[in-house]
Design an enzyme around this catalytic site. Structure first.
Site, PDB file in Angstrom:
ATOM      1  N   GLN A 140       0.812  -1.210   0.000  1.00  0.00           N
ATOM      2  CA  GLN A 140       0.000   0.000   0.000  1.00  0.00           C
ATOM      3  C   GLN A 140       0.845   1.259   0.000  1.00  0.00           C
ATOM      4  O   GLN A 140       2.069   1.223   0.168  1.00  0.00           O
ATOM      5  CB  GLN A 140      -0.920  -0.005   1.217  1.00  0.00           C
ATOM      6  CG  GLN A 140      -0.168  -0.238   2.523  1.00  0.00           C
ATOM      7  CD  GLN A 140      -1.110  -0.442   3.696  1.00  0.00           C
ATOM      8  OE1 GLN A 140      -1.232   0.455   4.522  1.00  0.00           O
ATOM      9  NE2 GLN A 140      -1.765  -1.586   3.769  1.00  0.00           N
ATOM     10  N   HIS A 197       0.193   5.729   1.009  1.00  0.00           N
ATOM     11  CA  HIS A 197      -0.748   6.737   1.516  1.00  0.00           C
ATOM     12  C   HIS A 197      -0.482   8.079   0.841  1.00  0.00           C
ATOM     13  O   HIS A 197       0.663   8.405   0.535  1.00  0.00           O
ATOM     14  CB  HIS A 197      -0.602   6.903   3.023  1.00  0.00           C
ATOM     15  CG  HIS A 197      -0.717   5.621   3.777  1.00  0.00           C
ATOM     16  ND1 HIS A 197      -1.871   4.882   3.822  1.00  0.00           N
ATOM     17  CD2 HIS A 197       0.193   4.935   4.502  1.00  0.00           C
ATOM     18  CE1 HIS A 197      -1.668   3.804   4.555  1.00  0.00           C
ATOM     19  NE2 HIS A 197      -0.428   3.804   4.973  1.00  0.00           N
ATOM     20  N   GLU A 201       3.547   7.865   8.416  1.00  0.00           N
ATOM     21  CA  GLU A 201       3.506   6.993   9.580  1.00  0.00           C
ATOM     22  C   GLU A 201       4.908   6.526   9.928  1.00  0.00           C
ATOM     23  O   GLU A 201       5.860   6.790   9.182  1.00  0.00           O
ATOM     24  CB  GLU A 201       2.596   5.787   9.313  1.00  0.00           C
ATOM     25  CG  GLU A 201       3.072   4.889   8.183  1.00  0.00           C
ATOM     26  CD  GLU A 201       2.011   3.849   7.769  1.00  0.00           C
ATOM     27  OE1 GLU A 201       0.828   4.217   7.636  1.00  0.00           O
ATOM     28  OE2 GLU A 201       2.386   2.682   7.573  1.00  0.00           O
ATOM     29  N   HIS A 238       4.762   0.372   0.881  1.00  0.00           N
ATOM     30  CA  HIS A 238       5.110  -0.420   2.061  1.00  0.00           C
ATOM     31  C   HIS A 238       4.100  -1.521   2.339  1.00  0.00           C
ATOM     32  O   HIS A 238       2.955  -1.457   1.900  1.00  0.00           O
ATOM     33  CB  HIS A 238       5.235   0.477   3.292  1.00  0.00           C
ATOM     34  CG  HIS A 238       3.948   1.157   3.674  1.00  0.00           C
ATOM     35  ND1 HIS A 238       3.532   2.330   3.078  1.00  0.00           N
ATOM     36  CD2 HIS A 238       2.982   0.831   4.556  1.00  0.00           C
ATOM     37  CE1 HIS A 238       2.375   2.694   3.599  1.00  0.00           C
ATOM     38  NE2 HIS A 238       2.001   1.793   4.497  1.00  0.00           N
ATOM     39  N   ARG A 258      -4.449   0.646  -1.911  1.00  0.00           N
ATOM     40  CA  ARG A 258      -3.932  -0.716  -1.984  1.00  0.00           C
ATOM     41  C   ARG A 258      -3.430  -0.970  -3.403  1.00  0.00           C
ATOM     42  O   ARG A 258      -4.187  -0.906  -4.363  1.00  0.00           O
ATOM     43  CB  ARG A 258      -5.062  -1.683  -1.615  1.00  0.00           C
ATOM     44  CG  ARG A 258      -4.610  -3.023  -1.135  1.00  0.00           C
ATOM     45  CD  ARG A 258      -5.812  -3.872  -0.713  1.00  0.00           C
ATOM     46  NE  ARG A 258      -6.374  -3.465   0.563  1.00  0.00           N
ATOM     47  CZ  ARG A 258      -7.687  -3.344   0.813  1.00  0.00           C
ATOM     48  NH1 ARG A 258      -8.566  -3.584  -0.128  1.00  0.00           N
ATOM     49  NH2 ARG A 258      -8.109  -2.988   1.999  1.00  0.00           N
TER      50      ARG A 258
HETATM   51 ZN    ZN Z   1       0.461   2.185   5.977  1.00  0.00          ZN
END
Ligand code: ZN
Length: 314
Positions: free
Chosen positions: A95, A97, A115, A172, A192
């Protein structure tokens, strides 16, 4: 109101989840497919509730709106961070972001998602997907169209104690047999790219977001990870993993009685051991699996015992 805010976590079931959140942290989990503990959250998809003190029963969403002084009147409409513990009992999908600018336009004003992960435990030879090998967007798209996943995706072997900073745009995936503590922007937007062609219990493939993934991925991959900075104070080792745009994250290893000074509000998660937290003459017992916020300008406080905490601030 200088008291810590202990928080009640929310659990999220996921097809890749397992029972590690119960086995390792002692949480009461809803099923044997529990993937995520939302430990410090003001996200509408799973806000945490204060367990103690004058604000007991309030959600973090309510506190952010009603008691801005607790957070130093931080200039944001929403509580900016989200702390989770993830149990990857199976591989998560590959995935990526979006950043704030993309999410604002395409995801109804949601924040982007940068993240980072602290590996709490993992099986031997556990690995993650981190980055990709394409040099250009054309090459990236070609590899996706050809299904050359093993060539395109970069994998990294991991060990407990490893830390990864994962800025928005980084391809990642957390690998099977891994429990991580994640500190992230308060966002729930995931694109995704690849799901190993797995079918769910309903016999269906999960939805992919190929176009959005291509639009937001950093190409070529940039590895932002650096060596953590370590500092010794009496009875504790402070390791700073990252100091970046959206958050700064540390690990505190306390052995004995350590004194700290809180200025900006802090998010803390006890990931190992137990002890006592003393704030303003009040002592609270803390143990593995506890999560709390120390409000802005809490001043001097002590942690006594043998405990490891992941601590973050904006
Ligand atoms: Zn993630």
């Amino acid at each position: 109101m200088k008291e810590p805010l202990f928080l009640e976590p929310i659990f999220q079931e996921r097809i890749w989840g397992g029972t590690a959140l119960k086995d390792q942290f002692g949480y009461e989990i809803p099923s044997a497919h529990t993937g995520e503990c939302w430990a410090i959250s003001a996200h509408p998809n799973g806000p945490s509730t204060v367990k103690n003190g004058v604000f007991a029963g309030k959600t973090l969403i309510e506190l952010w709106k009603e008691q801005p002084a607790l957070f130093g009147n931080y200039p944001s409409d929403v509580f900016p961070l989200l702390t989770k513990i993830l149990d990857a009992n199976a591989d998560l999908s590959v995935q990526v972001h979006p950043d704030d600018a993309y999410a604002k336009v395409h995801e109804n004003g949601e924040l982007g998602k940068t993240e980072c992960w602290y590996v709490v435990t993992c099986k031997e030879d556990a690995e993650i997907v981190f980055g990709h090998t394409a040099k250009t967007k054309e090459e990236f798209v070609q590899q996706i169209n050809d299904g050359n996943w093993s060539e395109l995706l970069s994998t990294v072997k991991i060990q407990p104690g490893d830390f990864f900073y994962v800025p928005s745009g980084t391809i990642h995936a957390i690998g099977e047999g891994t429990v991580i503590l994640e500190t992230q922007q308060s966002s729930d937007t995931t694109y995704r790219l690849y799901d190993y062609d797995r079918v769910g219990q309903d016999g269906q493939l999960r939805e992919l977001h190929i176009d959005q993934s291509i639009a937001v991925s950093t190409i070529p991959h940039q590895d932002p990870n650096t060596t953590p900075e370590e500092k010794n104070i009496p009875s504790a080792v402070i390791k700073k993993f990252v100091e970046a745009e959206y958050f700064t994250v540390y690990k505190w290893d306390v052995k004995g009685q350590a004194t700290f000074n809180g200025s900006t509000f802090l998010l803390a998660s006890v990931i190992d051991g137990e002890g006592a937290l003393t704030v303003n003459g009040q002592t609270y017992s803390i143990q593995k699996g506890d999560h709390f916020i120390l409000p802005e300008n809490i001043g001097e406080f002590q942690i006594e015992g043998e405990a490891s905490l992941i601590v973050s601030h904006v």
